[in-house]
Structure formats: structure tokens, C-alpha cells
Scaffold this motif. Sequence first.
Motif, PDB file in Angstrom:
ATOM      1  N   SER A  25       0.963  -1.123  -0.146  1.00  0.00           N
ATOM      2  CA  SER A  25      -0.019   0.122  -0.065  1.00  0.00           C
ATOM      3  C   SER A  25       0.809   1.165   0.065  1.00  0.00           C
ATOM      4  O   SER A  25       0.512   2.407  -0.704  1.00  0.00           O
ATOM      5  N   TRP A  26       1.854   1.328   0.914  1.00  0.00           N
ATOM      6  CA  TRP A  26       2.911   2.376   0.762  1.00  0.00           C
ATOM      7  C   TRP A  26       3.628   2.736  -0.575  1.00  0.00           C
ATOM      8  O   TRP A  26       3.757   3.679  -1.160  1.00  0.00           O
ATOM      9  N   LEU A  27       4.010   1.577  -1.116  1.00  0.00           N
ATOM     10  CA  LEU A  27       4.585   1.556  -2.375  1.00  0.00           C
ATOM     11  C   LEU A  27       3.538   2.143  -3.547  1.00  0.00           C
ATOM     12  O   LEU A  27       3.918   2.852  -4.457  1.00  0.00           O
ATOM     13  N   SER A  28       2.139   1.765  -3.405  1.00  0.00           N
ATOM     14  CA  SER A  28       1.443   2.479  -4.286  1.00  0.00           C
ATOM     15  C   SER A  28       1.130   3.602  -4.173  1.00  0.00           C
ATOM     16  O   SER A  28       0.884   4.642  -5.203  1.00  0.00           O
ATOM     17  N   VAL A  29       1.260   4.167  -2.986  1.00  0.00           N
ATOM     18  CA  VAL A  29       0.889   5.797  -2.674  1.00  0.00           C
ATOM     19  C   VAL A  29       2.139   6.387  -3.227  1.00  0.00           C
ATOM     20  O   VAL A  29       2.254   7.381  -4.040  1.00  0.00           O
ATOM     21  N   TRP A  30       3.484   5.706  -3.020  1.00  0.00           N
ATOM     22  CA  TRP A  30       4.586   6.454  -3.665  1.00  0.00           C
ATOM     23  C   TRP A  30       4.699   6.450  -5.075  1.00  0.00           C
ATOM     24  O   TRP A  30       4.918   7.516  -5.718  1.00  0.00           O
ATOM     25  N   LEU A  31       4.398   5.608  -5.706  1.00  0.00           N
ATOM     26  CA  LEU A  31       4.479   5.302  -7.117  1.00  0.00           C
ATOM     27  C   LEU A  31       3.114   6.275  -7.887  1.00  0.00           C
ATOM     28  O   LEU A  31       3.449   6.764  -8.664  1.00  0.00           O
ATOM     29  N   LYS A  32       2.110   6.356  -7.070  1.00  0.00           N
ATOM     30  CA  LYS A  32       0.970   7.324  -7.580  1.00  0.00           C
ATOM     31  C   LYS A  32       1.519   8.905  -7.314  1.00  0.00           C
ATOM     32  O   LYS A  32       1.214   9.558  -8.379  1.00  0.00           O
ATOM     33  N   GLU A  33       2.250   9.116  -6.492  1.00  0.00           N
ATOM     34  CA  GLU A  33       2.946  10.564  -6.204  1.00  0.00           C
ATOM     35  C   GLU A  33       3.934  10.773  -7.263  1.00  0.00           C
ATOM     36  O   GLU A  33       4.116  12.027  -7.502  1.00  0.00           O
ATOM     37  N   LEU A  34       4.493   9.702  -7.725  1.00  0.00           N
ATOM     38  CA  LEU A  34       5.371   9.775  -8.601  1.00  0.00           C
ATOM     39  C   LEU A  34       4.923  10.040 -10.226  1.00  0.00           C
ATOM     40  O   LEU A  34       5.723  10.066 -11.004  1.00  0.00           O
ATOM     41  N   GLY A  35       3.792   9.831 -10.251  1.00  0.00           N
ATOM     42  CA  GLY A  35       3.023   9.840 -11.542  1.00  0.00           C
ATOM     43  C   GLY A  35       2.916   8.587 -12.471  1.00  0.00           C
ATOM     44  O   GLY A  35       2.629   8.752 -13.593  1.00  0.00           O
ATOM     45  N   ALA A  36       2.996   7.515 -11.818  1.00  0.00           N
ATOM     46  CA  ALA A  36       2.863   6.241 -12.413  1.00  0.00           C
ATOM     47  C   ALA A  36       1.347   5.627 -12.571  1.00  0.00           C
ATOM     48  O   ALA A  36       0.804   6.348 -11.842  1.00  0.00           O
ATOM     49  N   GLU A  37       1.459   4.840 -13.565  1.00  0.00           N
ATOM     50  CA  GLU A  37       0.070   4.419 -13.707  1.00  0.00           C
ATOM     51  C   GLU A  37      -0.004   2.920 -13.099  1.00  0.00           C
ATOM     52  O   GLU A  37       0.761   2.187 -13.435  1.00  0.00           O
ATOM     53  N   VAL A  38      -0.371   2.898 -11.692  1.00  0.00           N
ATOM     54  CA  VAL A  38      -0.487   1.850 -10.878  1.00  0.00           C
ATOM     55  C   VAL A  38      -1.514   0.803 -11.016  1.00  0.00           C
ATOM     56  O   VAL A  38      -2.692   1.173 -10.856  1.00  0.00           O
ATOM     57  N   ILE A  39      -1.163  -0.492 -11.212  1.00  0.00           N
ATOM     58  CA  ILE A  39      -2.122  -1.560 -11.116  1.00  0.00           C
ATOM     59  C   ILE A  39      -1.674  -2.612 -10.214  1.00  0.00           C
ATOM     60  O   ILE A  39      -0.782  -2.775  -9.726  1.00  0.00           O
ATOM     61  N   GLY A  40      -2.949  -2.980  -9.333  1.00  0.00           N
ATOM     62  CA  GLY A  40      -2.513  -3.785  -8.230  1.00  0.00           C
ATOM     63  C   GLY A  40      -3.216  -5.334  -8.284  1.00  0.00           C
ATOM     64  O   GLY A  40      -4.311  -5.273  -8.925  1.00  0.00           O
ATOM     65  N   TYR A  41      -2.688  -6.277  -7.919  1.00  0.00           N
ATOM     66  CA  TYR A  41      -3.045  -7.481  -7.789  1.00  0.00           C
ATOM     67  C   TYR A  41      -2.889  -8.282  -6.579  1.00  0.00           C
ATOM     68  O   TYR A  41      -2.031  -8.518  -6.210  1.00  0.00           O
ATOM     69  N   SER A  42      -4.028  -8.648  -5.964  1.00  0.00           N
ATOM     70  CA  SER A  42      -3.896  -9.013  -4.491  1.00  0.00           C
ATOM     71  C   SER A  42      -5.178  -9.524  -4.001  1.00  0.00           C
ATOM     72  O   SER A  42      -6.332  -9.164  -4.342  1.00  0.00           O
ATOM     73  N   LEU A  43      -5.259 -10.246  -2.943  1.00  0.00           N
ATOM     74  CA  LEU A  43      -6.439 -10.759  -2.168  1.00  0.00           C
ATOM     75  C   LEU A  43      -6.788  -9.436  -1.458  1.00  0.00           C
ATOM     76  O   LEU A  43      -6.133  -8.346  -1.521  1.00  0.00           O
ATOM     77  N   ASP A  44      -8.180  -9.333  -0.844  1.00  0.00           N
ATOM     78  CA  ASP A  44      -8.430  -8.440   0.090  1.00  0.00           C
ATOM     79  C   ASP A  44      -7.289  -7.968   0.984  1.00  0.00           C
ATOM     80  O   ASP A  44      -6.642  -8.902   1.466  1.00  0.00           O
ATOM     81  N   PRO A  45      -7.516  -6.869   1.572  1.00  0.00           N
ATOM     82  CA  PRO A  45      -6.562  -6.489   2.476  1.00  0.00           C
ATOM     83  C   PRO A  45      -6.275  -7.669   3.713  1.00  0.00           C
ATOM     84  O   PRO A  45      -7.420  -8.192   4.163  1.00  0.00           O
ATOM     85  N   PRO A  46      -5.273  -7.901   4.346  1.00  0.00           N
ATOM     86  CA  PRO A  46      -5.076  -9.144   5.044  1.00  0.00           C
ATOM     87  C   PRO A  46      -5.689  -8.725   6.309  1.00  0.00           C
ATOM     88  O   PRO A  46      -5.504  -9.684   7.509  1.00  0.00           O
ATOM     89  N   THR A  47      -5.544  -7.515   6.840  1.00  0.00           N
ATOM     90  CA  THR A  47      -5.978  -7.052   8.215  1.00  0.00           C
ATOM     91  C   THR A  47      -7.458  -5.894   8.114  1.00  0.00           C
ATOM     92  O   THR A  47      -7.363  -5.414   7.082  1.00  0.00           O
ATOM     93  N   GLU A  48      -8.004  -6.087   9.239  1.00  0.00           N
ATOM     94  CA  GLU A  48      -9.054  -4.913   9.133  1.00  0.00           C
ATOM     95  C   GLU A  48      -8.765  -4.213  10.867  1.00  0.00           C
ATOM     96  O   GLU A  48      -9.002  -4.951  11.787  1.00  0.00           O
ATOM     97  N   PRO A  49      -8.400  -3.070  10.587  1.00  0.00           N
ATOM     98  CA  PRO A  49      -8.167  -2.078   9.670  1.00  0.00           C
ATOM     99  C   PRO A  49      -7.003  -2.172   8.792  1.00  0.00           C
ATOM    100  O   PRO A  49      -6.213  -3.287   9.081  1.00  0.00           O
TER     101      PRO A  49
END
Length: 387
Positions: A25-49
Motif C-alpha cells: 500500500s505504501w509503494l502504491s502511494v509513492w508510485l502514485k505520487e511519482l505519476g506512475a500508472e499503478v495496477i494492483g493484484y492481491s487478495l483483500d487486505p489481510p487485516t482490518e483495518p
Amino acid sequence: MHTQFGDQFRNKRVLITGHTGFKGSWLSVWLKELGAEVIGYSLDPPTEPSNFRLCKLDQKLASHCGDVRDVANLTQVISSSKPEIVFHLAAQPIVLDSYRMPKDTFETNVMGTVNLLEAVRHTKSVRAVVAVTTDKVYADQGWYWGYRENDRLGGFDPYSSSKAMAELAVSSYRSTWQESWSENSDRVTFSNHPVAIASARAGNVIGGGDFARFRLLPDCMRACMDEQPIQVRRPDSIRPWQHLLEPLSGYLCLALKLLEEPEGYSESWNFGPAEREPVSSRSVIEKALKYWGSGRYETSSQPEDGHETPVLRINWDKAAYRLSWSPVYNWEKAIEETVTWWKHYQAMLEKGDDSDDMYRVCADHIQEYVDCARDQGIGWASGGSFQ
């Protein structure tokens, strides 16, 4: 923020497996801030919250729900999204859980990695893969000095050994790819396009947004928020504590180097903390309580669960000399930043505003980290061409 990394991530299509997890999730935020087009593939979040949901990342990137053990679905997502760079973070990451579900751990960490590489093998757009493993891939030899990339792999528990096996799979695919495309080779049946593959091994990462069980600082912060004593299982364990933005900056540096010079950087890489002296779990807890401003801890009376190496350290000289990478925060600053994030989270809970999210908090933490790196003269943060 677009001057970081020579602005080379802007508009690049980047896929992250495990993007709903803590580091993903942190890598996604950083890449979004860098202007990348981010695609994610994963199960649902492993924790709640989870940091993923707190940042409302499902509204900010192309998020695909899927299991890395499902090779058909994984291949379809990678093939259709056409990424240029892949960061493979999806894993079963908890050591104690690996004792309870060893089969799932091996299937996810080993075959999940193989499935990712198989999907990449059939996707022409992919040029670089950074496969994230762990510092626990090394065979425990009782050393007090840091393990290097060419030290023997091993692993006592299912988590560690599954990650070591994933390293072997990465090495095999990398070698076969390189052989298939070497000069005078006619073995092009393996793949019809070259891909640079590296593995990345980091220390014990800490930071805001980690809600996993059986992790020192998340357990500490939850106890502090509930005004309960912190239960510490092994207060004298030595670990290479580092803020999660340290290895993430290393992964980003490594990905660009793989694009620039595939044969020169398709290897394994360590990313460790600044400290050369040992830092115990007890020291980490005491510093966290100081920054929080209250709380207490006690040694857990529960019987110890599973084997854990008493001393584990990692050497990152190779990344320093060849990637010009170095950590930015010392261990105390890493803990301070972690506690600060949790204080923001607590304030958000007390505010009770569902429209609020933690994306901006994470982005601001990243910017502060970048500013510190720039002040220290670290190349990737200083603007201009990435060196």
C-alpha cells in the motif's frame, strides 16, 4: 515530488502484487505520487483495518482482486494491463502463521512467485521484475555480522525456507532467461522477450499502517491506544529495524537500474538499516513509549511459540557501492515516524469523519523522507538525472 528518480516513473505502467498489504500500500502511494500508472493484484487486505482501505486506494488505482496461486487469473491481469515494471510483494509474511499453515505458506510464497514469473514470461510488455523476499532467507549461522547476498540460503521455519525457495525459483528463471537470450543461443522457446529480474531482501520493516498480528510495533501501538500493557515475547532479540520507506526506495532504485542495464543488475540485493550496532526489541519498545508519551510493557508469560533467530543482521554494502543507495533514517527516527503516523490515525478515529482518509498522511511522510534524503545528498532524491 516528480524530481525524484529523475522523473522516470511518470506515466510508466507498474504492477504491484500484494498492493493491499502493508508495504504494497505504501509503494502504491509513492508510485502514485511519482505519476506512475499503478495496477494492483492481491487478495483483500489481510487485516482490518488496513492501510490500503484507510488510504482509499481502491478509488485511486486499478485494483484487481486475485490470488497469486491462481496462475490463469494472474496471467490474464498482467497480460491485459501490460505493465513495464512488476514489483512482486504478495506473500504469506508472518513467521508464526507459517507454523500454523505451512502448506499455504509454501504454496503462496513459492508457487505464487513461480506463477508470477510464468505470467511475466507470456507478457511482452514487462521489462523488469523486482521480487521481494526477506532477510530471513539466509541459513542461520549464528553470526553477529550482517549476511551478504552470496551467503548460504536456508531457513528453519516454513516462512523463511519458503522465501529461500522463492529465491531459488527467481534465480532459475533469471538464469534461463539470460541463457535464452545470450549471444549465439537458439534457445528462444523459453520466452519471446527479455526480462531483467532481481530479488530484494530487506530487514524488519516498521512504519505506520501495519496492523498485522505478532509484530512488535503494531502490537505496541494497539496496546497504547487501548491503554493496556504491551506483551513482549522476546525483549532481547536483535533485528535490523528499518522504516519501510528505506527498502521501498531501494526497490524503486533497483527497478530503474534493471531498465537501464538489465544484465548488470539482475541479481539479489540487500537493503538494511543504518545502524551497525545491535538494536534489541526492548530498545524499540522503550523508544516507542517515549514518543507516544505513555504506556508500559511486560515480558509475556505465554510459552514461546516457534523458533526465532536471536540475532539477525543484514549487510547492504553491495547496494551502497553499486546502486548508490543508503538508508536515510536511523532507528530512532524510524520509530518516531511510526508513532507519528499512529497518532494521526488515532486523531482520525476520534474525529469520526468517514470522508477523511490517510492517503495524504502517507504522502506527507514520503515527502518528509524524500526531503531528508535530499538534505543528505542521496542521488535518487536530488532531482535531475537518476544516477
